[in-house]
Design a protein around this motif. Structure first.
Motif, PDB file in Angstrom:
ATOM      1  N   THR A   1       0.798  -1.224   0.000  1.00 16.32           N
ATOM      2  CA  THR A   1       0.000   0.000   0.000  1.00 16.32           C
ATOM      3  C   THR A   1       0.833   1.278   0.000  1.00 16.32           C
ATOM      4  OG1 THR A   1      -0.175  -0.102   2.405  1.00 16.32           O
ATOM      5  CG2 THR A   1      -1.958  -1.127   1.131  1.00 16.32           C
ATOM      6  N   SER A   2       2.105   1.202   0.397  1.00 15.56           N
ATOM      7  CA  SER A   2       2.934   2.407   0.381  1.00 15.56           C
ATOM      8  C   SER A   2       4.413   2.034   0.321  1.00 15.56           C
ATOM      9  CB  SER A   2       2.670   3.271   1.621  1.00 15.56           C
ATOM     10  OG  SER A   2       3.158   2.638   2.775  1.00 15.56           O
ATOM     11  N   ILE A   3       5.198   2.964  -0.213  1.00 16.41           N
ATOM     12  CA  ILE A   3       6.645   2.831  -0.237  1.00 16.41           C
ATOM     13  C   ILE A   3       7.220   4.236  -0.322  1.00 16.41           C
ATOM     14  CG2 ILE A   3       6.844   2.598  -2.750  1.00 16.41           C
ATOM     15  CD1 ILE A   3       9.088   0.450  -2.100  1.00 16.41           C
ATOM     16  N   GLU A   4       8.324   4.473   0.353  1.00 14.12           N
ATOM     17  CA  GLU A   4       8.958   5.781   0.309  1.00 14.12           C
ATOM     18  C   GLU A   4       9.999   5.794  -0.801  1.00 14.12           C
ATOM     19  OE1 GLU A   4      11.735   8.704   3.024  1.00 14.12           O
ATOM     20  OE2 GLU A   4      10.436   7.267   4.027  1.00 14.12           O
TER      21      GLU A   4
ATOM     22  N   LEU B   1      -1.326   0.424  -4.127  1.00 14.10           N
ATOM     23  CA  LEU B   1      -0.236   1.337  -3.781  1.00 14.10           C
ATOM     24  C   LEU B   1      -0.731   2.775  -3.917  1.00 14.10           C
ATOM     25  CD1 LEU B   1       2.764   1.632  -3.047  1.00 14.10           C
ATOM     26  CD2 LEU B   1       3.277   1.565  -5.484  1.00 14.10           C
ATOM     27  N   LYS B   2      -0.733   3.498  -2.825  1.00 11.57           N
ATOM     28  CA  LYS B   2      -1.267   4.863  -2.808  1.00 11.57           C
ATOM     29  C   LYS B   2      -0.169   5.924  -2.867  1.00 11.57           C
ATOM     30  CE  LYS B   2      -5.333   3.214  -2.497  1.00 11.57           C
ATOM     31  NZ  LYS B   2      -5.886   2.812  -3.758  1.00 11.57           N
ATOM     32  N   THR B   3       1.081   5.531  -2.918  1.00 11.37           N
ATOM     33  CA  THR B   3       2.194   6.475  -2.955  1.00 11.37           C
ATOM     34  C   THR B   3       2.214   7.224  -4.282  1.00 11.37           C
ATOM     35  OG1 THR B   3       3.470   4.997  -1.526  1.00 11.37           O
ATOM     36  CG2 THR B   3       4.706   6.682  -2.717  1.00 11.37           C
ATOM     37  N   THR B   4       2.434   8.543  -4.205  1.00  9.72           N
ATOM     38  CA  THR B   4       2.563   9.367  -5.408  1.00  9.72           C
ATOM     39  C   THR B   4       4.040   9.712  -5.623  1.00  9.72           C
ATOM     40  OG1 THR B   4       2.222  11.419  -4.182  1.00  9.72           O
ATOM     41  CG2 THR B   4       0.263  10.360  -5.121  1.00  9.72           C
TER      42      THR B   4
ATOM     43  N   GLU C   1       0.158   8.599  -9.214  1.00  3.11           N
ATOM     44  CA  GLU C   1       0.391   7.409  -8.401  1.00  3.11           C
ATOM     45  C   GLU C   1       1.440   6.535  -9.078  1.00  3.11           C
ATOM     46  OE1 GLU C   1      -3.604   5.895  -8.010  1.00  3.11           O
ATOM     47  OE2 GLU C   1      -3.814   6.874  -6.065  1.00  3.11           O
TER      48      GLU C   1
END
Length: 140
Positions: free
Chosen positions: A85-88, A107-110, A129
């Motif tokens: 759902t996320s990654i930096e 995955l909600k990371t932009t 995204e």
């Protein structure tokens, strides 16, 4: 391979094709033999030593921010649909290839600000995204 949770690659691996682990939805750990001449493993990412690019990752991957990794190859995180759902994306990443996160629909990371299309240097919207990237991008 959907039930595979741990992947340990031997010293003899010299090529990892794009999307090699796309059907491994439950993959939690990725490693490669430390003596491997082509690849290394860092924070559950398989990294090409010469290009300093992630070629394979999983939902447990943490992209290093120390400059040891500068790019993400196409299909590196292919298809982690459910539990990713996320990654930096640290500032040390200077390029992301098209489809690096394709089919990572949760995955909600932009991408954030400061990215342009590699083909023509046109600005990328900061709210794009990651899983929708269909162009190679690079930092300004």
């Amino acid at each position: 391979m959907a039930s595979l949770k741990i992947l340990i690659l031997p010293i003899s691996v010299t090529y990892i094709a794009p999307n090699s682990f796309g059907s491994c939805q439950n993959l939690e750990r990725m490693e490669i033999a430390p003596e491997n001449l082509v690849y290394s493993s860092v924070n559950n990412c398989i990294v090409n030593k010469s290009s300093k690019s992630i070629v394979a990752g999983c939902s447990a991957s943490i992209i290093p921010s120390d400059g040891s990794v500068t790019g993400i190859e196409g299909s590196a995180f292919y298809g982690f649909r459910e539990n990713f759902t996320s990654i930096e994306i640290p500032n040390s990443i200077t390029s992301i290839k098209a489809d690096a996160f394709v089919y990572c629909n949760n995955l909600k990371t932009t991408i954030g600000s400061g990215w342009v299309k590699a083909s023509d240097n046109s600005d990328m919207p900061s709210d794009t995204e990651l899983w929708k990237l269909s162009d190679d991008i690079k930092r300004k």
